[in-house]
Design an enzyme around this catalytic site. Sequence first.
Site, PDB file in Angstrom:
ATOM      1  N   PRO A  42       0.835  -1.211   0.000  1.00 52.51           N
ATOM      2  CA  PRO A  42       0.000   0.000   0.000  1.00 52.51           C
ATOM      3  C   PRO A  42       0.868   1.258   0.000  1.00 52.51           C
ATOM      4  CG  PRO A  42      -0.847  -1.595   1.564  1.00 52.51           C
ATOM      5  CD  PRO A  42       0.480  -2.119   1.105  1.00 52.51           C
ATOM      6  N   GLY A  45       0.481   4.434   4.665  1.00 55.36           N
ATOM      7  CA  GLY A  45       0.427   3.593   5.849  1.00 55.36           C
ATOM      8  C   GLY A  45       0.303   4.410   7.119  1.00 55.36           C
ATOM      9  N   LEU A  46      -0.095   3.732   8.172  1.00 54.80           N
ATOM     10  CA  LEU A  46      -0.205   4.360   9.483  1.00 54.80           C
ATOM     11  C   LEU A  46       1.058   4.085  10.276  1.00 54.80           C
ATOM     12  CD1 LEU A  46      -2.000   5.887  11.565  1.00 54.80           C
ATOM     13  CD2 LEU A  46      -2.715   3.641  12.395  1.00 54.80           C
ATOM     14  N   GLY A  47       1.715   5.139  10.725  1.00 53.40           N
ATOM     15  CA  GLY A  47       2.885   4.995  11.578  1.00 53.40           C
ATOM     16  C   GLY A  47       2.481   4.806  13.027  1.00 53.40           C
ATOM     17  N   ASP A  72       3.160   0.567  10.104  1.00 56.55           N
ATOM     18  CA  ASP A  72       4.614   0.644  10.271  1.00 56.55           C
ATOM     19  C   ASP A  72       4.966   0.608  11.753  1.00 56.55           C
ATOM     20  OD1 ASP A  72       7.295   1.352   8.845  1.00 56.55           O
ATOM     21  OD2 ASP A  72       7.176   2.732  10.553  1.00 56.55           O
ATOM     22  N   TYR A  77       9.875   1.749  19.203  1.00 61.99           N
ATOM     23  CA  TYR A  77       8.704   2.567  19.513  1.00 61.99           C
ATOM     24  C   TYR A  77       8.090   2.111  20.836  1.00 61.99           C
ATOM     25  CZ  TYR A  77       9.078   3.657  14.514  1.00 61.99           C
ATOM     26  OH  TYR A  77       9.529   4.029  13.273  1.00 61.99           O
ATOM     27  N   LYS A 104      11.135  -3.442  12.187  1.00 64.05           N
ATOM     28  CA  LYS A 104      12.525  -3.080  11.910  1.00 64.05           C
ATOM     29  C   LYS A 104      13.498  -3.761  12.860  1.00 64.05           C
ATOM     30  CE  LYS A 104      10.625   1.364  10.555  1.00 64.05           C
ATOM     31  NZ  LYS A 104       9.329   1.204  11.256  1.00 64.05           N
ATOM     32  N   HIS A 137      16.780  -0.778  10.589  1.00 65.73           N
ATOM     33  CA  HIS A 137      16.254   0.536  10.967  1.00 65.73           C
ATOM     34  C   HIS A 137      17.253   1.660  10.719  1.00 65.73           C
ATOM     35  CE1 HIS A 137      13.174   2.466  13.934  1.00 65.73           C
ATOM     36  NE2 HIS A 137      13.451   3.257  12.922  1.00 65.73           N
TER      37      HIS A 137
END
Length: 349
Positions: A42, A45-47, A72, A77, A104, A137
């Site tokens: 896609p 995307g949504l982070g 993502d 995170y 990542k 990453h």
Amino acid sequence: ICNIKLRHIVLSSIGISIIYSLATRAHKMKMLNVATTAFNMPRIGLGTLGLNPAEAKATINEALSLGYRLFDCAPVYFNEMHVGDAFHEATTGVPRSDVFITSKLAGPFHRPEHVEPALRKTLNDLRLGYLDLFLVHWPVAFKYVDFDPSIRGWDNEDIDDSEGGKNIDPTVSLRDTWRAMESLVDKGLVKHIGVANFPVMLLHDLLSYSRITPAVNQVEIHPYNQQPKLLAYCNSRNVTVQAYSPLGTPGFKESDEPHILSDPVLSEMAKSKGITVAQLCLQWSLQRGCSVIAKSSNIQHLEENLLINHKNEFVTGAVQLSSDEMDKIASLDRGYRYFRPEEWWPENP
């Protein structure tokens, strides 16, 4: 996309002009009516960077309902466990096969023997059997940080701490890391592998020895940091460029840093077209051929940001930018990075 306390790598300009001249012919930008990528991913995307664990379930569920199919994620995170629970408990009925999930490889796990255990830790946290895309990453290895693979989540943030450069490990070969990444594809643990924050020369070197070439290079791109030469090179080598921080990290920037969403040129242009500055920035990236990752837990913003549907087609009513408008935005480039990895190193080593 990376943890805010780690300011990200200055991309070297050495040699870029030479390679850029080879890539230019393959990179004449055209406005896109239908989005395309080098593989089936896609375009929007949504982070999940900064996604509050308490908001994860509602945000993921709403995003799926609206039509988001790319998510993502990253260990640094420190919310993959909560994102995984949100996927598992989602009520939308969207099958796993219709969702594209990226994560990542964190810096402490670059040594070949640590790559697969790190991935399996991420799969456990996300409650998944495989990833669609797994990225290196940052092209910087940290000293190894031990962890218990049976425990979901992280007790602390040690995996994201350079300690003023003391935890950077210069003895790890990227070639060895990439060999281990390729083995993950062979084992069916990931469908695609890629990189993030790679400058042209480093990517060029990786492509010279990779058996499985990187599908994606995820980098910081927005109107203040446009990276046209990197984009040209990636396009010439069939590497999809994915833009993170396409709006300039409005939720994380320092108070004295420039605010893209308040830029007068962008504001005037967006107003004239009846769209938000955020939509303008996303549309600009999409028309340059990038995939984009945008983060929001606000339902209105989630809906506004979804300019492309799950079939990778621009949604009905999407506003296209003219060549003159694209050129005007191009003039705003100042090479400004919100993520500056040179700050990982001490000023006086």
